[in-house]
Design a protein around this motif. Sequence first.
Motif, PDB file in Angstrom:
ATOM      1  N   UNK A  60      40.826  45.728  34.672  1.00 11.64           N
ATOM      2  CA  UNK A  60      41.679  44.703  34.065  1.00 11.64           C
ATOM      3  C   UNK A  60      40.968  43.377  34.124  1.00 11.64           C
ATOM      4  N   UNK A  61      40.353  42.909  33.038  1.00  8.30           N
ATOM      5  CA  UNK A  61      40.218  43.592  31.750  1.00  8.30           C
ATOM      6  C   UNK A  61      38.970  44.476  31.704  1.00  8.30           C
ATOM      7  N   UNK A  62      38.833  45.196  30.619  1.00 10.76           N
ATOM      8  CA  UNK A  62      37.629  45.961  30.311  1.00 10.76           C
ATOM      9  C   UNK A  62      36.861  45.107  29.323  1.00 10.76           C
ATOM     10  N   UNK A  63      35.697  44.574  29.721  1.00 10.20           N
ATOM     11  CA  UNK A  63      34.981  43.676  28.813  1.00 10.20           C
ATOM     12  C   UNK A  63      33.745  43.072  29.439  1.00 10.20           C
ATOM     13  N   UNK A  64      33.574  41.771  29.215  1.00 14.71           N
ATOM     14  CA  UNK A  64      32.399  41.048  29.691  1.00 14.71           C
ATOM     15  C   UNK A  64      32.823  40.038  30.748  1.00 14.71           C
ATOM     16  N   UNK A  65      31.866  39.675  31.594  1.00 10.46           N
ATOM     17  CA  UNK A  65      32.128  38.729  32.669  1.00 10.46           C
ATOM     18  C   UNK A  65      30.960  37.763  32.798  1.00 10.46           C
ATOM     19  N   UNK A  87      25.734  37.123  33.988  1.00 12.90           N
ATOM     20  CA  UNK A  87      26.577  37.727  32.950  1.00 12.90           C
ATOM     21  C   UNK A  87      26.477  39.241  33.058  1.00 12.90           C
ATOM     22  N   UNK A  88      27.573  39.920  32.680  1.00 10.33           N
ATOM     23  CA  UNK A  88      27.555  41.372  32.769  1.00 10.33           C
ATOM     24  C   UNK A  88      28.811  41.999  32.228  1.00 10.33           C
ATOM     25  N   UNK A  89      29.191  43.140  32.824  1.00  8.99           N
ATOM     26  CA  UNK A  89      30.360  43.889  32.364  1.00  8.99           C
ATOM     27  C   UNK A  89      31.373  43.984  33.492  1.00  8.99           C
ATOM     28  N   UNK A  90      32.656  44.043  33.106  1.00 11.81           N
ATOM     29  CA  UNK A  90      33.758  44.209  34.037  1.00 11.81           C
ATOM     30  C   UNK A  90      34.590  45.394  33.552  1.00 11.81           C
ATOM     31  N   UNK A  91      35.006  46.241  34.495  1.00 16.17           N
ATOM     32  CA  UNK A  91      35.782  47.434  34.164  1.00 16.17           C
ATOM     33  C   UNK A  91      37.139  47.364  34.850  1.00 16.17           C
ATOM     34  N   UNK A  99      39.555  45.001  39.390  1.00 17.60           N
ATOM     35  CA  UNK A  99      38.365  45.229  38.572  1.00 17.60           C
ATOM     36  C   UNK A  99      37.138  45.465  39.432  1.00 17.60           C
ATOM     37  N   UNK A 100      36.153  46.110  38.843  1.00 16.67           N
ATOM     38  CA  UNK A 100      34.809  46.235  39.398  1.00 16.67           C
ATOM     39  C   UNK A 100      33.849  45.831  38.292  1.00 16.67           C
ATOM     40  N   UNK A 101      32.670  45.378  38.684  1.00 12.57           N
ATOM     41  CA  UNK A 101      31.723  44.989  37.657  1.00 12.57           C
ATOM     42  C   UNK A 101      30.343  44.729  38.215  1.00 12.57           C
ATOM     43  N   UNK A 102      29.462  44.346  37.295  1.00 14.26           N
ATOM     44  CA  UNK A 102      28.082  44.018  37.655  1.00 14.26           C
ATOM     45  C   UNK A 102      27.620  42.859  36.770  1.00 14.26           C
ATOM     46  N   UNK A 103      26.855  41.944  37.381  1.00 14.96           N
ATOM     47  CA  UNK A 103      26.293  40.817  36.644  1.00 14.96           C
ATOM     48  C   UNK A 103      24.795  40.713  36.943  1.00 14.96           C
ATOM     49  N   UNK A 117      36.377  36.379  32.888  1.00 16.51           N
ATOM     50  CA  UNK A 117      36.344  37.713  32.295  1.00 16.51           C
ATOM     51  C   UNK A 117      36.993  37.606  30.921  1.00 16.51           C
ATOM     52  N   UNK A 118      36.456  38.361  29.976  1.00 18.34           N
ATOM     53  CA  UNK A 118      36.977  38.378  28.607  1.00 18.34           C
ATOM     54  C   UNK A 118      36.960  39.817  28.134  1.00 18.34           C
ATOM     55  N   UNK A 119      38.120  40.321  27.705  1.00 21.04           N
ATOM     56  CA  UNK A 119      38.148  41.718  27.295  1.00 21.04           C
ATOM     57  C   UNK A 119      39.504  42.187  26.835  1.00 21.04           C
ATOM     58  N   UNK A 120      39.752  43.477  27.056  1.00 22.35           N
ATOM     59  CA  UNK A 120      40.969  44.132  26.595  1.00 22.35           C
ATOM     60  C   UNK A 120      41.659  44.776  27.788  1.00 22.35           C
ATOM     61  N   UNK A 121      42.986  44.624  27.835  1.00 20.22           N
ATOM     62  CA  UNK A 121      43.804  45.264  28.856  1.00 20.22           C
ATOM     63  C   UNK A 121      45.062  45.798  28.183  1.00 20.22           C
ATOM     64  N   UNK A 122      45.316  47.089  28.303  1.00 25.07           N
ATOM     65  CA  UNK A 122      46.471  47.737  27.646  1.00 25.07           C
ATOM     66  C   UNK A 122      46.474  47.486  26.138  1.00 25.07           C
ATOM     67  N   UNK A 123      45.294  47.392  25.530  1.00 25.08           N
ATOM     68  CA  UNK A 123      45.186  47.168  24.100  1.00 25.08           C
ATOM     69  C   UNK A 123      45.358  45.722  23.667  1.00 25.08           C
TER      70      UNK A 123
END
Length: 131
Positions: free
Chosen positions: A16-21, A10-14, A124-128, A35-41
Motif C-alpha cells: 500500500x501503495x504498489x508503485x514507485x518510491x 528512488x525505487x519500487x514499493x509493494x 509496505x516493503x520496498x527497495x531504493x 510513494x506514488x502508486x495504486x491501492x485497491x485500484x
Amino acid sequence: AAAAHEKFGAGVVLAVPFGVTAKYWLDARYAVQGHLGVSDGDFTTTTDVLKHFDEVLPRKVAGTRIPLYAGLGLKVKSESVTFVGIRFVGGVSVFHSKKPIEFFAEVAPVLRIAPSFDGAFDGAVGVRRYF
C-alpha cells in the motif's frame, strides 16, 4: 544517509501503495519520502517526514546499517470521494555500506480526516537505489 554523498534514492514499493518510491535525506537523521502508486485500484500518494534511529538494533551483519525510523505524513487516495489522511509511519531500513541500496519495511496507521473521520492502515516493503 545511505552514503555521505548519496542523498536521493528512488525505487519500487509493494503493498500500500504498489508503485514507485523516492527518498531525500535532509541530514544524517532526517529524510523525506514519498510513494506514488495504486491501492485497491485507486491512485494513491503519500509523503512523510522521517527521523532515523541508528543505534536501536544491533548490527549482526558486518557492513550493514539497520536504522529504525518513525515519522508523520499525509496520504491522498482518489476513491469515489478523495480520501485525505494523516500517516503515523514506522519502519526499518537495511543499508549496505558498499552498495547504494536501501531495503525497507514499514507500517502506517492512517487517521482519515476528509471527507469523514475514520481509520486505515498501510503496510509496505520496498527497495531504493541511491544516486
